[in-house]
Scaffold this motif. Structure first.
Motif, PDB file in Angstrom:
ATOM      1  N   TYR A 177      11.797   8.322   0.614  1.00  0.00           N
ATOM      2  CA  TYR A 177      12.762   8.554   1.696  1.00  0.00           C
ATOM      3  C   TYR A 177      13.815   7.462   1.639  1.00  0.00           C
ATOM      4  N   GLN A 181      11.884   3.971   1.542  1.00  0.00           N
ATOM      5  CA  GLN A 181      10.454   4.066   1.835  1.00  0.00           C
ATOM      6  C   GLN A 181       9.768   4.956   0.794  1.00  0.00           C
ATOM      7  N   LEU A 227       6.658   6.788  -0.421  1.00  0.00           N
ATOM      8  CA  LEU A 227       5.481   7.221   0.327  1.00  0.00           C
ATOM      9  C   LEU A 227       4.488   7.927  -0.591  1.00  0.00           C
ATOM     10  N   HIS A 260       8.073  -0.545   2.857  1.00  0.00           N
ATOM     11  CA  HIS A 260       9.353  -0.320   3.539  1.00  0.00           C
ATOM     12  C   HIS A 260      10.310  -1.435   3.138  1.00  0.00           C
ATOM     13  N   VAL A 288       5.112   1.280   6.168  1.00  0.00           N
ATOM     14  CA  VAL A 288       5.369   2.509   6.915  1.00  0.00           C
ATOM     15  C   VAL A 288       4.157   3.429   6.832  1.00  0.00           C
ATOM     16  N   ASN A 335       3.177   7.511   7.981  1.00  0.00           N
ATOM     17  CA  ASN A 335       3.863   8.741   8.335  1.00  0.00           C
ATOM     18  C   ASN A 335       2.885   9.919   8.351  1.00  0.00           C
ATOM     19  N   ASP A 365       3.126  14.264   9.048  1.00  0.00           N
ATOM     20  CA  ASP A 365       4.089  15.353   9.210  1.00  0.00           C
ATOM     21  C   ASP A 365       3.436  16.677   8.829  1.00  0.00           C
ATOM     22  N   LYS A 404       6.019   8.655  12.734  1.00  0.00           N
ATOM     23  CA  LYS A 404       6.335   7.604  11.766  1.00  0.00           C
ATOM     24  C   LYS A 404       6.357   6.266  12.477  1.00  0.00           C
ATOM     25  N   SER A 405       5.640   5.309  11.906  1.00  0.00           N
ATOM     26  CA  SER A 405       5.637   3.941  12.404  1.00  0.00           C
ATOM     27  C   SER A 405       5.997   3.025  11.244  1.00  0.00           C
ATOM     28  N   SER A 406       7.027   2.185  11.436  1.00  0.00           N
ATOM     29  CA  SER A 406       7.471   1.303  10.363  1.00  0.00           C
ATOM     30  C   SER A 406       7.845  -0.052  10.934  1.00  0.00           C
ATOM     31  N   ASN A 462       8.810   3.226  16.174  1.00  0.00           N
ATOM     32  CA  ASN A 462       7.860   4.335  16.243  1.00  0.00           C
ATOM     33  C   ASN A 462       8.588   5.594  16.682  1.00  0.00           C
TER      34      ASN A 462
END
Length: 289
Positions: free
Chosen positions: A26, A65, A67, A79, A106, A108, A110, A125-127, A146
């Protein structure tokens, strides 16, 4: 992207590059030279400047990012955040040139059925990242964000969605005020002018009802509430509220929509509906969340 004949521009880009089946990268890039106003810091009207300071910054922001999927719908990875800004204003205002970069982490989740116009599912998503002068940054700080979203299909094309966003910046007193979290804008808490309310912590909650109108035309109504807070001197104030509605036109088969929203807020001269300055108009692509 925005551009004016005064050599002012604002370019924002997002991409999700899928690598094999379980991995993706991302990226978010922002390049801006566009007029902005600094209204002050805090959540009280008395803390706002009598005359906002207008400035035109050169700004470049990059978030990367990578992932890796470690379970169904779950991703994890490093990140990287880079923020460069040049400002010619007096540093006594807190507005100054700076270079901030830092590594982070990060997490995530989804499982939405569609990235652009989800009808059901959840997103989280928390980064966070850390910057330090020892790493070449202008300030020592920790940034933690967040983003939680949920969508439910009520039937006949009617969808209700909700979003909770928190954004915190914690660090030394020399943190540039441009980095402090803010609320408002075309996506988060529509109806509130972006940048008026700014401090160490921003909390926003919004809900939207989406419904079909005719063929490729659909509509939405929304309401949001939130505020900013100082982590060192906590002060309560009446939460800022934004509300409004709009129409959407489906642009392609991926359900990317052209979006036109009209919104208002509960501060200032909000009770005077005839005052055009109390209305906010947004025309953009994709949904707010």
């Amino acid at each position: 992207a925005d551009y004016s004949l005064l050599q002012q521009f604002r370019i924002h880009g997002n991409t999700r590059l899928y690598i094999q089946e379980n991995n993706l990268i991302y990226c978010n890039l922002q390049i801006e030279r566009y007029p902005e106003k600094y209204y002050g810091r805090g959540n009280q009207e008395a803390q706002l400047l009598n005359t906002p300071i207008q400035y035109i910054p050169w700004r470049v922001k990059l978030v990367v990012q990578p992932l890796w999927r470690f379970a169904p719908h779950w991703y994890i990875g490093p990140h990287l955040s880079i923020w460069m800004e040049k400002s010619s204003l007096n540093e006594e205002t807190g507005l100054k040139s700076f270079f901030i970069w830092g590594p982070g982490f990060v997490l995530n989740f989804d499982n939405r059925d569609n990235v652009y116009y989800p009808t059901h599912g959840c997103f989280f998503k928390s980064s966070f990242y850390y910057s330090d002068p020892y790493l070449g940054s202008s300030a020592r700080m920790l940034s933690w964000q967040n983003d939680l979203r949920g969508f439910i299909h009520l039937g006949n094309g009617v969808i209700i969605g909700g979003q909770l966003v928190t954004n915190m910046v914690y660090g030394t007193s020399d943190i540039p005020v441009q980095i402090l979290p803010s609320i408002g804008g075309s996506d988060l808490m529509r109806g509130i002018r972006y940048g008026i309310w700014r401090d160490n912590l921003a909390i926003s909650l919004q809900s939207e009802l989406r419904f079909p109108i005719w063929k490729l035309l659909s509509g939405a109504t929304f309401i949001s509430a939130g505020d900013v807070y100082n982590l060192y001197n906590w002060q309560w104030s009446l939460p800022k509220i934004g509300y409004g509605g709009g129409i959407r036109i489906q642009f392609n088969d991926s359900k990317v929509n052209l979006r036109f929203d009209v919104a208002r807020e509960n501060y200032g001269n909000w009770h005077n509906f005839a005052d055009i300055n109390t209305w906010r108009f947004y025309f953009t692509a994709t949904e707010a969340f």
